[in-house]
Scaffold this active site. Structure first.
Site, PDB file in Angstrom:
ATOM      1  N   HIS A  22       0.842  -1.194   0.000  1.00  0.00           N
ATOM      2  CA  HIS A  22       0.000   0.000   0.000  1.00  0.00           C
ATOM      3  C   HIS A  22       0.873   1.239   0.000  1.00  0.00           C
ATOM      4  O   HIS A  22       2.103   1.153  -0.101  1.00  0.00           O
ATOM      5  CB  HIS A  22      -1.016  -0.026   1.137  1.00  0.00           C
ATOM      6  CG  HIS A  22      -0.428   0.021   2.514  1.00  0.00           C
ATOM      7  ND1 HIS A  22       0.167   1.126   3.048  1.00  0.00           N
ATOM      8  CD2 HIS A  22      -0.356  -0.932   3.472  1.00  0.00           C
ATOM      9  CE1 HIS A  22       0.572   0.876   4.268  1.00  0.00           C
ATOM     10  NE2 HIS A  22       0.282  -0.379   4.547  1.00  0.00           N
ATOM     11  N   HIS A  25       4.067   1.453   2.229  1.00  0.00           N
ATOM     12  CA  HIS A  25       5.200   0.667   1.727  1.00  0.00           C
ATOM     13  C   HIS A  25       5.840   1.372   0.529  1.00  0.00           C
ATOM     14  O   HIS A  25       7.057   1.419   0.393  1.00  0.00           O
ATOM     15  CB  HIS A  25       4.741  -0.720   1.258  1.00  0.00           C
ATOM     16  CG  HIS A  25       4.104  -1.544   2.336  1.00  0.00           C
ATOM     17  ND1 HIS A  25       2.863  -2.099   2.197  1.00  0.00           N
ATOM     18  CD2 HIS A  25       4.539  -1.892   3.560  1.00  0.00           C
ATOM     19  CE1 HIS A  25       2.566  -2.773   3.299  1.00  0.00           C
ATOM     20  NE2 HIS A  25       3.567  -2.661   4.143  1.00  0.00           N
ATOM     21  N   CYS A 130      -0.015 -10.258  21.835  1.00  0.00           N
ATOM     22  CA  CYS A 130      -0.906  -9.791  20.766  1.00  0.00           C
ATOM     23  C   CYS A 130      -0.544 -10.556  19.503  1.00  0.00           C
ATOM     24  O   CYS A 130       0.600 -10.453  19.023  1.00  0.00           O
ATOM     25  CB  CYS A 130      -0.767  -8.285  20.543  1.00  0.00           C
ATOM     26  SG  CYS A 130      -1.656  -7.757  19.049  1.00  0.00           S
ATOM     27  N   CYS A 133       0.494  -8.242  16.499  1.00  0.00           N
ATOM     28  CA  CYS A 133       1.867  -7.701  16.535  1.00  0.00           C
ATOM     29  C   CYS A 133       2.898  -8.810  16.662  1.00  0.00           C
ATOM     30  O   CYS A 133       4.092  -8.564  16.487  1.00  0.00           O
ATOM     31  CB  CYS A 133       2.058  -6.771  17.725  1.00  0.00           C
ATOM     32  SG  CYS A 133       0.962  -5.369  17.743  1.00  0.00           S
ATOM     33  N   CYS A 147      -4.130  -3.950  23.122  1.00  0.00           N
ATOM     34  CA  CYS A 147      -2.961  -3.651  22.306  1.00  0.00           C
ATOM     35  C   CYS A 147      -3.143  -2.249  21.711  1.00  0.00           C
ATOM     36  O   CYS A 147      -4.171  -1.967  21.101  1.00  0.00           O
ATOM     37  CB  CYS A 147      -2.840  -4.677  21.177  1.00  0.00           C
ATOM     38  SG  CYS A 147      -1.806  -4.083  19.822  1.00  0.00           S
ATOM     39  N   HIS A 150      -3.663  -2.587  17.723  1.00  0.00           N
ATOM     40  CA  HIS A 150      -4.812  -3.308  17.164  1.00  0.00           C
ATOM     41  C   HIS A 150      -6.111  -3.077  17.927  1.00  0.00           C
ATOM     42  O   HIS A 150      -7.163  -3.505  17.479  1.00  0.00           O
ATOM     43  CB  HIS A 150      -4.492  -4.802  17.090  1.00  0.00           C
ATOM     44  CG  HIS A 150      -3.425  -5.102  16.079  1.00  0.00           C
ATOM     45  ND1 HIS A 150      -2.076  -5.029  16.382  1.00  0.00           N
ATOM     46  CD2 HIS A 150      -3.513  -5.407  14.776  1.00  0.00           C
ATOM     47  CE1 HIS A 150      -1.376  -5.307  15.297  1.00  0.00           C
ATOM     48  NE2 HIS A 150      -2.215  -5.529  14.306  1.00  0.00           N
ATOM     49  N   LYS A 299      -5.395   6.142  10.511  1.00  0.00           N
ATOM     50  CA  LYS A 299      -4.128   5.447  10.303  1.00  0.00           C
ATOM     51  C   LYS A 299      -4.296   4.424   9.184  1.00  0.00           C
ATOM     52  O   LYS A 299      -5.359   3.853   9.017  1.00  0.00           O
ATOM     53  CB  LYS A 299      -3.763   4.750  11.618  1.00  0.00           C
ATOM     54  CG  LYS A 299      -2.426   4.066  11.567  1.00  0.00           C
ATOM     55  CD  LYS A 299      -2.071   3.561  12.946  1.00  0.00           C
ATOM     56  CE  LYS A 299      -1.316   2.261  12.825  1.00  0.00           C
ATOM     57  NZ  LYS A 299      -0.915   1.718  14.087  1.00  0.00           N
ATOM     58  N   LYS A 302      -2.392  -2.357   6.933  1.00  0.00           N
ATOM     59  CA  LYS A 302      -3.173  -3.418   6.292  1.00  0.00           C
ATOM     60  C   LYS A 302      -3.897  -4.277   7.313  1.00  0.00           C
ATOM     61  O   LYS A 302      -4.929  -4.843   7.025  1.00  0.00           O
ATOM     62  CB  LYS A 302      -2.304  -4.262   5.384  1.00  0.00           C
ATOM     63  CG  LYS A 302      -1.151  -4.893   6.089  1.00  0.00           C
ATOM     64  CD  LYS A 302      -0.125  -5.307   5.096  1.00  0.00           C
ATOM     65  CE  LYS A 302       1.179  -5.537   5.825  1.00  0.00           C
ATOM     66  NZ  LYS A 302       2.291  -5.681   4.970  1.00  0.00           N
TER      67      LYS A 302
HETATM   68  O1  ME8 Z   1       6.581  -4.144  10.094  1.00  0.00           O
HETATM   69  N1  ME8 Z   1       2.904   5.381   6.546  1.00  0.00           N
HETATM   70  O2  ME8 Z   1       6.263  -4.971   7.959  1.00  0.00           O
HETATM   71  P1  ME8 Z   1       5.047  -4.083   7.424  1.00  0.00           P
HETATM   72  C1  ME8 Z   1       4.186   5.284   6.227  1.00  0.00           C
HETATM   73  N2  ME8 Z   1       7.797  -7.020   8.494  1.00  0.00           N
HETATM   74  N3  ME8 Z   1       4.835   4.126   6.117  1.00  0.00           N
HETATM   75  C2  ME8 Z   1       4.156   3.001   6.338  1.00  0.00           C
HETATM   76  C3  ME8 Z   1       2.805   3.022   6.672  1.00  0.00           C
HETATM   77  C4  ME8 Z   1       2.178   4.292   6.776  1.00  0.00           C
HETATM   78  N4  ME8 Z   1       0.902   4.429   7.064  1.00  0.00           N
HETATM   79  N5  ME8 Z   1       2.397   1.760   6.831  1.00  0.00           N
HETATM   80  C5  ME8 Z   1       3.464   0.961   6.584  1.00  0.00           C
HETATM   81  C6  ME8 Z   1       6.828  -4.941   9.208  1.00  0.00           C
HETATM   82  N6  ME8 Z   1       4.533   1.707   6.272  1.00  0.00           N
HETATM   83  C7  ME8 Z   1       7.932  -5.942   9.390  1.00  0.00           C
HETATM   84  C8  ME8 Z   1       9.252  -5.222   9.220  1.00  0.00           C
HETATM   85  S1  ME8 Z   1      11.926  -5.225   9.138  1.00  0.00           S
HETATM   86  C9  ME8 Z   1      13.158  -6.187   9.684  1.00  0.00           C
HETATM   87  C10 ME8 Z   1      10.461  -6.094   9.451  1.00  0.00           C
HETATM   88  C11 ME8 Z   1       5.861   1.200   5.892  1.00  0.00           C
HETATM   89  O3  ME8 Z   1       4.602  -4.734   6.165  1.00  0.00           O
HETATM   90  C12 ME8 Z   1       6.930   1.699   6.841  1.00  0.00           C
HETATM   91  O4  ME8 Z   1       8.171   1.554   6.225  1.00  0.00           O
HETATM   92  O5  ME8 Z   1       4.051  -3.859   8.479  1.00  0.00           O
HETATM   93  C13 ME8 Z   1       6.805   0.710   7.967  1.00  0.00           C
HETATM   94  O6  ME8 Z   1       7.913   0.724   8.834  1.00  0.00           O
HETATM   95  C14 ME8 Z   1       6.663  -0.569   7.193  1.00  0.00           C
HETATM   96  O7  ME8 Z   1       5.873  -0.207   6.040  1.00  0.00           O
HETATM   97  C15 ME8 Z   1       6.007  -1.697   7.941  1.00  0.00           C
HETATM   98  O8  ME8 Z   1       5.744  -2.720   7.019  1.00  0.00           O
END
Ligand code: ME8
Length: 640
Positions: A22, A25, A130, A133, A147, A150, A299, A302
């Site tokens: 999204h 990312h 949780c 998380c 949490c 969530h 916020k 996903k």
């Molecule tokens: O946390 N605004 O993966 P994830 C800005 N797998 N950036 C955002 C965002 C938002 N609303 N939502 C997500 C994980 N991001 C773990 C990480 S690393 C060793 C493991 C971006 O799929 C941002 O970079 O939930 C955030 O830190 C990341 O997606 C979290 O991706």
């Protein structure tokens, strides 16, 4: 700016494969790409890593819900991420998946090291877990017993597990952060980590019993357990380099910088450095943390479901524009709100108007009036030197901003320069110089400055607007690969072969449709193709402050056939303007007349006289007439 080659290793988080990419990312990955492009432009040796995080409860559950095996499911969604980045023009050097054997091997080797070093023990733990998380929460961290992410009550779980002795690493970590103020940046996140560390640090549970979770990397020293997903995931940053001892690791790891959002600050700011230290590995250099995008204030995540399909937006408005908007709109480190309207406004103002029109005007002027064989500059006139200085300032500010991931400031610096060049065209008015054969040398030197400025813009914009920047470079015949060291204004001494480039960013109208190509305004000063695109929004029009003004004095500007210096009264205020009407009006005949002026134009100097505004006139052929009122109104009245 330093041009000596440096080494730069940048990582994004590896994204969970429990849903498709999204906007959040896309933002992280696009800014990482921009940063890496910038470093390459500067001549640095760059390695850019992204990837997917594929183990743990969350993924196992999503796979079950989709009726697939976890591996088949992870293969499918990971491919969507990879394809999305390809389509968005992301130039990552590697893409790591945590289900790859190369990753598993390094995770197991690091775990074994920690075990051998006495950093891991077996114990029992009861805590609030949780599942969203995938971690335990302390009582204090829960909000109303739920949490905080969530908003669901955690499950109390008591089980035997392996623990990492994280608590013993608290003191040196606090000292390290204190001694390296930019270890975690911007400062607000450094402070947040220091605040966490004011509480006693607990040991970290790093395993999950296989009886409860199958989908993970088995511990090398106990097959009955799999590795906690965060412990597995963080190691991707070194496993992708081949792990400790590999050549790539030795080259890049000492220069590692991570890029994340604030949601995963704790694992990166606390777990990861302590894991590295305990495993005898050097720490990363910087953790760069950005804020969160929200949609209409909510916020976006996903697991909560409120997502924007990144690609759909990028396809609709163009990948350059999408990238530009995200970087220009969010101050690195702070949260921002995403709206399509804001994107369209920025598109029209910054890309269509400021940049697109500059490129169209300048290339048109060069093609129409440029003489590639002509004699150009001898001594540089001071107005041209100002353009050179403005560019030197912009690239200096750009370099400083990029050191700190301050993309917004970087773009503001480039746009400052775009504004300078647009004003330079207005003030130098090449279409006027072209009418005077004695001014040919001056004309050619103005056009060289413009070609030079476009070429430099085509270089410095490359990381931010890769496609548009390449088109600009192509239009001014710069075919060499872009290098920052070549972006120095004043190198060009003859007019290069230039092609007209209009419609670089066609305006988006209220219905969200793009106009094809900029059309030219038909007006006196724009006849020669120096025109801007034809439509402006009502908001843009309202920004023009038109006023009734009374002429109180007028005289000829020395040595000029065309210009009159006119003093007008606007209410209580009086102003001096320079108007190109001397061939049509006798100065004395103007005194006492009411005319219409643009009152909020930036001042410009014409033939050494500062002009603070513009008198409106219409012209056709050899006839020019001032715009006057057909009923009397006091000076200062607004024209709407
Ligand atoms: O946390 N605004 O993966 P994830 C800005 N797998 N950036 C955002 C965002 C938002 N609303 N939502 C997500 C994980 N991001 C773990 C990480 S690393 C060793 C493991 C971006 O799929 C941002 O970079 O939930 C955030 O830190 C990341 O997606 C979290 O991706």
């Amino acid at each position: 700016m330093t041009t000596s080659p440096r080494t730069f290793y940048l990582t994004t988080p590896i994204y969970y494969v429990n849903a498709v990419p999204h906007l959040g990312h896309a933002y992280t990955t696009l800014i990482a790409d921009t940063m890496c492009r910038y470093r390459r432009l500067a001549g640095d040796r760059v390695h850019f890593l992204t990837g997917t995080d594929e183990h743990g409860d969350k993924i196992a559950q999503a796979a079950a819900a989709a009726g697939e095996t976890p591996q088949a499911y992870a293969d499918r969604i990971s491919a969507v991420f990879r394809e999305t980045w390809r389509r968005l023009g992301i130039g990552n050097d590697d893409f790591i998946r945590t289900t790859e054997p190369r990753h598993k091997a390094v995770v197991q080797a690091v775990l074994q090291r920690l075990h051998d070093a006495g950093e891991v023990y077996f114990g029992e733990y009861g805590g609030h877990y949780c599942f969203g998380c995938e971690r335990f929460y302390t009582e204090k961290e829960l909000v109303d017993g739920k949490c905080p992410d969530h908003q669901t009550p955690p499950t109390f779980i008591k089980e035997q597990n392996y623990f990492f002795r994280m608590s013993r690493h608290q003191d040196w970590l606090v000292k390290h952060i204190a001694e390296h103020p930019d270890f975690i940046r911007p400062e607000r996140y450094r402070n947040e980590v220091l605040a966490f560390l004011r509480e006693p640090l607990e040991d970290l549970c790093i395993s999950r019993p296989r009886s409860r979770l199958q989908w993970g990397i088995p511990l090398p020293f106990d097959e009955n357990f799999v590795t906690y997903v965060w412990f597995d995931a963080l190691i991707n940053y070194v496993s992708a380099l081949g792990g400790p001892g590999a050549e790539r690791f030795d080259t890049f790891w000492p220069h590692a910088q991570h890029l994340i959002a604030k949601d995963i600050l704790k694992p990166h700011g606390i777990y990861w450095p302590t894991m590295l230290k305990a495993a005898g590995l050097p720490l990363y250099r910087h953790l760069n943390v950005h804020g969160y995008w929200s949609l209409g204030g909510g916020k976006m995540s996903k697991s909560i479901g409120n997502v924007v399909e990144a690609l759909a937006l990028a396809d609709k408005y163009g990948h350059d524009a999408f990238r530009y908007f995200l970087m220009r709109e969010m101050t690195f480190g702070l949260d921002a709100n995403f709206s399509e309207e804001a994107l369209v406004t920025r598109f029209n103002a910054d890309l269509a108007n400021d940049l697109g029109n500059l490129v169209a005007r300048a290339t048109t002027l060069i093609v129409n009036f440029g003489d590639p064989t002509g004699d150009t500059r001898e001594a540089l006139p001071s107005e041209d030197q100002q353009v050179h200085m403005a560019f030197a300032e912009a690239t200096h500010a750009l370099g400083l901003a990029m050191e700190e991931f301050a993309f917004q400031r970087a773009l503001a610096a480039i746009w400052e320069f775009i504004g300078t060049v647009n004003r330079y065209i207005d003030a130098r008015a090449p279409w006027v110089l072209a009418k005077d054969p004695t001014k040919d040398k001056r004309l050619q030197s103005v056009l060289v400055t413009l070609a030079d400025a476009l070429c430099c813009l085509g270089i410095v914009l490359d990381p931010f607007l890769p496609t548009a920047a390449a088109r600009i470079r192509q239009a001014v015949g710069h075919t060499a690969p872009p290098r920052l060291e070549a972006a120095v204004l004043g190198r060009l001494h003859a007019i290069p072969k230039v092609e007209k480039l209009s419609g670089l960013f066609p305006r988006i109208d209220a219905k969200g449709e793009q106009r094809s190509g900029a059309t030219m305004l038909k007006g006196a000063s724009d006849q020669e193709g120096a025109g801007r695109s034809s439509r402006i929004s009502i908001e843009e029009f309202r920004r023009v402050d038109l006023r009734v003004a009374e002429v109180v004095a007028a005289e000829k500007v020395e040595k000029s056939k065309r210009l009159l210096k006119v003093t007008v009264r606007l209410g209580a205020e009086s102003r001096t303007l320079v108007a190109g009407i001397a061939e049509h009006y006798d100065p004395a005949s103007l005194v006492g007349r009411k005319v219409v002026v643009v009152a909020n134009l930036e001042p410009a100097t014409l033939m050494g006289v500062e002009s603070d505004g513009m008198i409106l006139a219409a012209s056709e052929g050899n006839t020019l007439t001032l715009i006057v009122l057909d009923r009397d109104l006091p000076a200062g009245a607004k024209v709407k």
